[in-house]
Structure formats: structure tokens, C-alpha cells
Design a protein around this motif. Structure first.
Motif, PDB file in Angstrom:
ATOM      1  N   VAL A 266      -8.592   3.158   2.366  1.00  2.53           N
ATOM      2  CA  VAL A 266      -7.994   2.612   1.585  1.00  2.53           C
ATOM      3  C   VAL A 266      -9.124   1.385   0.930  1.00  2.53           C
ATOM      4  O   VAL A 266      -9.918   1.012   2.086  1.00  2.53           O
ATOM      5  CB  VAL A 266      -6.638   1.947   1.972  1.00  2.53           C
ATOM      6  CG1 VAL A 266      -5.524   2.843   1.927  1.00  2.53           C
ATOM      7  CG2 VAL A 266      -6.810   1.157   3.315  1.00  2.53           C
ATOM      8  N   ASP A 267      -8.843   0.687  -0.029  1.00  2.19           N
ATOM      9  CA  ASP A 267      -9.586  -0.521  -0.516  1.00  2.19           C
ATOM     10  C   ASP A 267      -8.927  -1.537  -0.451  1.00  2.19           C
ATOM     11  O   ASP A 267      -7.903  -2.076  -0.890  1.00  2.19           O
ATOM     12  CB  ASP A 267      -9.906   0.009  -2.101  1.00  2.19           C
ATOM     13  CG  ASP A 267     -10.796  -1.271  -2.604  1.00  2.19           C
ATOM     14  OD1 ASP A 267     -11.071  -2.207  -1.958  1.00  2.19           O
ATOM     15  OD2 ASP A 267     -11.046  -0.941  -3.687  1.00  2.19           O
ATOM     16  N   THR A 268      -9.565  -2.619   0.479  1.00  2.00           N
ATOM     17  CA  THR A 268      -8.889  -3.695   0.840  1.00  2.00           C
ATOM     18  C   THR A 268      -9.449  -4.973   0.038  1.00  2.00           C
ATOM     19  O   THR A 268      -9.513  -6.059   0.520  1.00  2.00           O
ATOM     20  CB  THR A 268      -8.974  -4.048   2.428  1.00  2.00           C
ATOM     21  OG1 THR A 268     -10.361  -3.826   2.661  1.00  2.00           O
ATOM     22  CG2 THR A 268      -8.183  -2.961   3.273  1.00  2.00           C
ATOM     23  N   THR A 269     -10.113  -4.767  -0.977  1.00  2.00           N
ATOM     24  CA  THR A 269     -10.968  -5.507  -2.056  1.00  2.00           C
ATOM     25  C   THR A 269      -9.738  -6.588  -2.550  1.00  2.00           C
ATOM     26  O   THR A 269      -9.785  -8.010  -2.456  1.00  2.00           O
ATOM     27  CB  THR A 269     -11.460  -5.243  -3.231  1.00  2.00           C
ATOM     28  OG1 THR A 269     -12.314  -3.979  -2.453  1.00  2.00           O
ATOM     29  CG2 THR A 269     -12.615  -6.173  -3.708  1.00  2.00           C
ATOM     30  N   HIS A 270      -8.575  -6.081  -2.826  1.00  2.00           N
ATOM     31  CA  HIS A 270      -7.536  -7.048  -3.792  1.00  2.00           C
ATOM     32  C   HIS A 270      -6.192  -6.878  -2.857  1.00  2.00           C
ATOM     33  O   HIS A 270      -5.349  -7.688  -3.162  1.00  2.00           O
ATOM     34  CB  HIS A 270      -7.211  -6.377  -4.903  1.00  2.00           C
ATOM     35  CG  HIS A 270      -8.682  -6.634  -6.242  1.00  2.00           C
ATOM     36  ND1 HIS A 270      -9.293  -7.943  -6.056  1.00  2.00           N
ATOM     37  CD2 HIS A 270      -9.391  -5.782  -6.338  1.00  2.00           C
ATOM     38  CE1 HIS A 270     -10.301  -7.780  -6.917  1.00  2.00           C
ATOM     39  NE2 HIS A 270     -10.554  -6.600  -7.089  1.00  2.00           N
ATOM     40  N   VAL A 271      -6.245  -5.804  -1.946  1.00  2.00           N
ATOM     41  CA  VAL A 271      -4.972  -5.435  -1.404  1.00  2.00           C
ATOM     42  C   VAL A 271      -4.983  -5.748   0.317  1.00  2.00           C
ATOM     43  O   VAL A 271      -5.931  -4.993   0.721  1.00  2.00           O
ATOM     44  CB  VAL A 271      -4.231  -4.184  -1.847  1.00  2.00           C
ATOM     45  CG1 VAL A 271      -2.999  -3.914  -0.852  1.00  2.00           C
ATOM     46  CG2 VAL A 271      -4.011  -4.046  -3.010  1.00  2.00           C
ATOM     47  N   PRO A 272      -4.422  -6.458   0.791  1.00  2.00           N
ATOM     48  CA  PRO A 272      -4.555  -6.697   2.476  1.00  2.00           C
ATOM     49  C   PRO A 272      -4.528  -5.413   3.134  1.00  2.00           C
ATOM     50  O   PRO A 272      -3.395  -4.614   2.554  1.00  2.00           O
ATOM     51  CB  PRO A 272      -3.575  -8.142   2.785  1.00  2.00           C
ATOM     52  CG  PRO A 272      -3.081  -8.576   1.394  1.00  2.00           C
ATOM     53  CD  PRO A 272      -3.480  -7.345   0.480  1.00  2.00           C
ATOM     54  N   LEU A 273      -5.134  -5.309   4.215  1.00  2.00           N
ATOM     55  CA  LEU A 273      -4.940  -3.868   5.131  1.00  2.00           C
ATOM     56  C   LEU A 273      -3.561  -3.482   5.173  1.00  2.00           C
ATOM     57  O   LEU A 273      -2.924  -2.677   5.191  1.00  2.00           O
ATOM     58  CB  LEU A 273      -5.895  -4.056   6.313  1.00  2.00           C
ATOM     59  CG  LEU A 273      -5.833  -2.766   7.143  1.00  2.00           C
ATOM     60  CD1 LEU A 273      -6.124  -1.386   6.140  1.00  2.00           C
ATOM     61  CD2 LEU A 273      -6.692  -2.799   8.119  1.00  2.00           C
ATOM     62  N   SER A 274      -2.745  -4.795   5.550  1.00  2.00           N
ATOM     63  CA  SER A 274      -1.309  -4.456   6.272  1.00  2.00           C
ATOM     64  C   SER A 274      -0.292  -4.080   5.082  1.00  2.00           C
ATOM     65  O   SER A 274       0.625  -3.607   5.589  1.00  2.00           O
ATOM     66  CB  SER A 274      -0.840  -5.967   6.960  1.00  2.00           C
ATOM     67  OG  SER A 274      -0.942  -6.767   5.996  1.00  2.00           O
TER      68      SER A 274
END
Lengths: 339, 339
Positions: B116-124
Motif C-alpha cells: 500500500v501507498d502511505t503518501t496520502h493515506v495513513p497506514l492505519s
């Protein structure tokens, strides 16, 4: 000479079970025809469970039957006088004539009166297998249950006009058809004459556990589709045997027509089994009627769709025949013969 | 040096309400990686109501959670060792790691582990609004309720991860969104932060009549769609206010998770109102996930889909946090932070 039209009106609304006192016989002269109008002599009157709902004032999908007016109902008959170029004396017609011997129809209104062909299909069948009950069964089976070959379809009130069509249409599609009916005679008819694979006499089962066991025996692969005419314990038992992704077409819940509570005991089964439960009223789906009537008419004309009729004689007998229908005393389509 | 992996196992099945005694903490060495395998350190563990169903042995849509094995559950984390060319150390991943600190995954199995890409969306968020709960809300709203602009959609458990998404997605589609939640604080959050049009505190209503009256006030045009997370009295009240052709998406019935009876009082309303009631399990509709995740991810990244998290710290806290979730003590998505 003025002709007399005899009619049955709703005289009062039932509290609990309806009785003959809720109806009254009224005589009124047949009016002269205006331009565009047609006079029909009704040959048969259809009696159907939905009429019980209309007798009550409570909220439903349709307006209540007004007091002191002719009871609503489907009819077949013959044109006996016409001031409308689309209808000739002698034409056989189906319509919503109500509980009366004659009806005056404004033939300009589209769809109120339909000419029918009685060469291969008997006139009365247009009130049953090739009429509203047949299309009702067709819609629920084809548009909601949509069985695949090899699936199992269960139908309550299987010996009735709607239920009988559902099971036979399921068989045409290669499904297993299992009926529920009240009494050994009706069950024998459902299997031997209508060709269902099995029929369960629900009167032999006093609780949901016993009925669910009977369903398990007759539906060894579970239940994929259920056509609901009854409600209550039967619905609960069917849900206990429902397969994943099964479909329930809700057409009637006669068990609750007099106000009895008919809870669904375990709605969580809808989730557990990812079921679809859908209520419908066939008169809201007029777009499918031509397709449905074509299949139903062909099956009746070729002897592949069988049905039985219970015929009461004379308009006076309509109230008692209707009360009998609500108690399951009819066998197949309940009609009143008016001529 | 052998690394130790701490896990929570299901030790026994609950009778009625689950307790902390149903779980046990187990320590086990992290095994060496075989070719193709990936070692993930889990950062967050997701706690969800469906896990309660898995704890029981009774028939459901999924196999029960086996005893003495790691509790099932969604996780997000980071690859810390890899013998698989598709995954590199440092990759952020979402998977079904279960209630444990580390997991060894066979990276060859498609779909088991997703980068997953955490650039704009937080991991959680990949466990909540942009994960299984978000897609669950999306499926029920878009594929079953499918609201038109101007229709009214009601959602139970509206402050939760699923319910919050349902209402906000309904608003995006121009519908009126009305939530049900327990307590003034949650209701305030649903309206003020999530942007629902209204939220009813069901705890203020002791019977179905009172709750139906509150629904009438907040849904002046009736209810066209209902997203069901709870069951019981709330479902009964919603059905009393349901419009013709309304749709119910059945996602959860938490009121019955401990075996309490939760009958649907008036199933005849499904017929009277020509309703469609459909149960679903989002993991059976993997084909819609890409479309759903795209909309949900975009809405989160642009701040248009809001959510809240309740985070318990450390693996040891998972059982108590899960029991609290079942009692509605969480606020928004319930997570356990493992690092």
C-alpha cells in the motif's frame, strides 16, 4: 325494459376474521351506454387473497376498498352491447369488473378491458393460470427467484392458482419443485397432477422443528428459492433450510391477514446465508405481462401448465366462497360463475 | 538470535458473552524464512465485530476460528525480511496477519499480502476507511441501497468505521444521511465531524414506538435505504418508517451475537412496502474492491471522508479492547497498535 344489475358491496370492515355480514347484495339498473362505452356481462368473477387486505383500512400498497361500493375483482365475460368501435358484441374480454353481473366500461381507457382468444385457452383461465395469478407466480419465480437448473424451489399454498404456476414454471426451468399444502388430497394433486417433485402437508407439522425436518428430507440439497404466500411458521422453517445466496419472493402472508402477529424468528439468517428477500406486487410490473402471458398461454394451450378451479355458482355465493378461500377450503383457483 | 513472536490464541468458546478467559497469550519463535516467504512486522491489528461470530462453533458463512490457533484479523505492517522478489524490506503491506506481532507470509499466494501507498493515506486507514470496513460500507450503500439524490439513507452504528463511511458516501451521492448511535457524544461526532444530516441517540428510546417517532421526525420523507449493523428493535423501528421500494443492506446484527433472540416483528412490511432486504459479506465481492478502494482512497486523501480511531496499545490489550468493541465502548475504528 330496464335490465337489473346485481352487485356485492362492502358493507362494513372486519375486525379480525371477515364474516358474511361484511357484505351486502345490491340491485341497481344497468345504465344506458354513452358513446365509447361497452356493456359486459361477466361470466366469471375471480376471488383472490389480496381482497382481504383491501377490506381493511390500514396502510397497505393499495387504497382500501371503499364502503358501500362494488367489491373490487377481476372478471371475464362477453360484450353484450357496444358504442365503441374497438369492441363488438360477442367479444370475450378480461377486466376488473368487480363483484357484479354486468359492468359498463369506458372502452377508451387503455388496458381496462382486454379482448382474449378462447380458441385454445378457456375463458376462465384468463383469471387464473393465464391471468393475474399466473403472472404473479411467473414474476416471483422468473424475476426474483430466477432458479438455475438443479436448484430447489419451495412454494407455499402450492395447490393454489399462484403456487401451482410457480412450481410448474420451476420444473420447466429444470429446478426441483417442492410444494407445501394443507392436507393429503391437495398434496397428492400437487405431485400427481401438477408434477411437483414433492409436497409437504404442513398440517402434519405442529412446530417449526418438525416442519424444518420435513423440508430437509424433501430438499436434500437445501433450498435455493422460496415463493412465500403464507408467512409465520412456514417462513421460519424454510429459512432454517435456506442455502447461501437463496432468494425469497414475498407475494402474500395470508397467516397475518387478520392481524395476527407473524414475526420472522431469525432474520440474522438473511445475513448468515446472504439471502435476498423481496416483496412485490405484480400490477406494478405491467412491462413483464406480455412476456409472462405468452409463456403461460402457450403452456396452458399445450397442456404443460395444469390447474384446477373451484367454482361457486351465482353472485350470491361470492361472500361465502371468499371466506372459504381465506380458510384454504378452495382447491386451485377460486371462481364464481355468474351465468 | 531467535526472535520471539507473541500471539493471542482462542483458548475456549464463549457461552453467551465472551470474556478475557476465552483468549490466551502464547510466545513462539519466529521461524526462518523459506524461499518465496516474507516476514512482516505488524504495526496495527484490526478488531471487528465479525470476529465474535467466528468464536462460536455454530453454522455461519465462514468456518469457526479454530481453538488454540492465532485469532484471525486484518493487519497492516512493514516487511522486515524477504526471500521474495516482489516484496522488499521497508514495504508497507496490508494482510490478514491475525492477533500477533509478526507474520510469515508465502508471498507467492496472490492477494494474501498487498503493498500500500502511505503518501496520502495513513497506514492505519487501510484497516478502516480504505480497508475492509470502508469497502463493506461502500458495497452495501452502492450495490444494494444505491440511493438517488434526495432519498433518505439511515445507518445504524453510525459512528463506527463501516457506518461512518456509509453516511458520508450517501452524502456524496446527494442523499439525506441519518445516523443511529449510542450516546450524545457519538451523535454529535456523527453530525458535526462526519457531516450526517442528523443522528438519533437510540439509548434515549426504550421502545420501538418512541424510536419510530424519532425516525419520523428526522426522516420527514420516510426511509429509502437502511444499512443494518445492529438488528432487533432498531430494525423494527426503521421498517415502520420504510418507503415503498426501500432497500435494506444487512451487514451485521450485533444485537444477536450472543445468541439473544432478535425477531423481525413485522416481516409483512417487506411485502406491503415492496422492500428488498439483502444480506452480504464483502469478502465474497472481491471484484468491486478496486472500484471501492479507489473512491475511498481519493475521499480520504482529499479530506472528504473522515473517520476516527480508538487505539489500544500493545498485543496484550487486544482481548479487552475486543470485548469493549462488542459493548460499543470504542469510538470509530478499533485498532491495536503493536509497535
Amino acid at each position: 325494459m330496464t335490465q337489473i344489475n346485481r352487485q356485492i358491496h362492502l358493507a362494513s370492515r372486519p375486525t379480525g376474521e371477515p364474516t358474511a355480514d361484511n357484505f351486502k347484495l345490491v340491485e341497481t339498473p344497468v345504465p344506458d351506454l354513452a358513446d365509447g362505452q361497452v356493456l359486459v356481462r361477466n361470466h366469471y368473477l375471480s376471488l383472490d387473497p389480496y381482497m382481504r387486505g383491501r377490506m381493511s383500512e390500514s396502510k397497505s400498497y393499495a387504497d382500501p376498498q371503499p364502503l358501500n361500493q362494488v367489491m373490487i375483482g377481476g372478471t371475464v365475460g362477453e360484450v353484450v352491447a357496444s358504442k365503441n368501435s374497438h369492441f363488438a358484441v360477442g367479444d370475450k374480454v378480461v377486466g376488473m369488473g368487480g363483484w357484479q353481473e354486468f359492468q359498463v366500461v369506458d372502452g377508451q381507457q387503455r388496458g381496462v378491458l382486454q379482448k382474449v382468444d378462447t380458441t385454445h385457452v378457456p375463458l376462465s383461465a384468463y383469471l387464473g393460470a393465464v391471468g393475474m395469478p399466473g403472472v404473479t407466480g411467473w414474476y416471483g419465480l422468473v424475476k426474483i427467484i430466477n432458479p438455475k437448473a438443479g436448484e430447489t424451489v419451495v412454494v407455499s399454498a402450492a395447490s393454489g392458482a399462484v403456487g401451482g404456476a410457480v412450481g410448474q414454471l420451476a420444473k420447466v426451468r429444470g429446478a426441483r419443485a417442492v410444494g407445501l399444502a394443507g392436507g393429503a388430497e391437495k398434496c397428492r394433486y400437487v405431485v400427481e397432477e401438477l408434477g411437483f417433485d414433492a409436497c409437504i402437508d404442513y398440517k402434519q407439522h405442529k412446530d417449526v422443528k418438525s416442519l424444518a425436518a420435513a423440508l430437509k428430507a424433501e430438499c436434500p440439497n437445501g433450498i435455493d428459492g422460496y415463493f412465500e404466500n403464507v408467512g409465520g411458521m412456514i417462513l421460519d422453517a424454510v429459512m432454517l433450510r435456506a442455502n447461501a445466496f437463496s432468494r425469497i419472493a414475498m407475494c402474500g402472508m395470508i397467516a397475518g391477514y387478520n392481524g395476527e402477529p407473524i414475526p420472522m424468528t431469525a432474520p440474522q439468517l438473511i445475513l448468515v446465508n446472504r439471502m435476498k428477500v423481496e416483496g412485490f406486487i405484480v400490477s406494478e410490473h405491467m412491462d413483464v405481462w406480455p412476456e409472462a402471458l405468452k409463456e403461460l398461454g402457450t403452456l396452458v394451450a399445450t397442456g404443460k401448465l395444469k390447474y384446477r378451479e373451484t367454482v361457486a355458482q351465482g353472485l350470491d355465493s361470492a361472500p361465502e366462497a371468499f371466506l372459504g378461500l381465506l380458510k384454504g377450503r378452495n382447491f386451485g383457483k377460486q371462481l364464481v360463475k355468474l351465468i
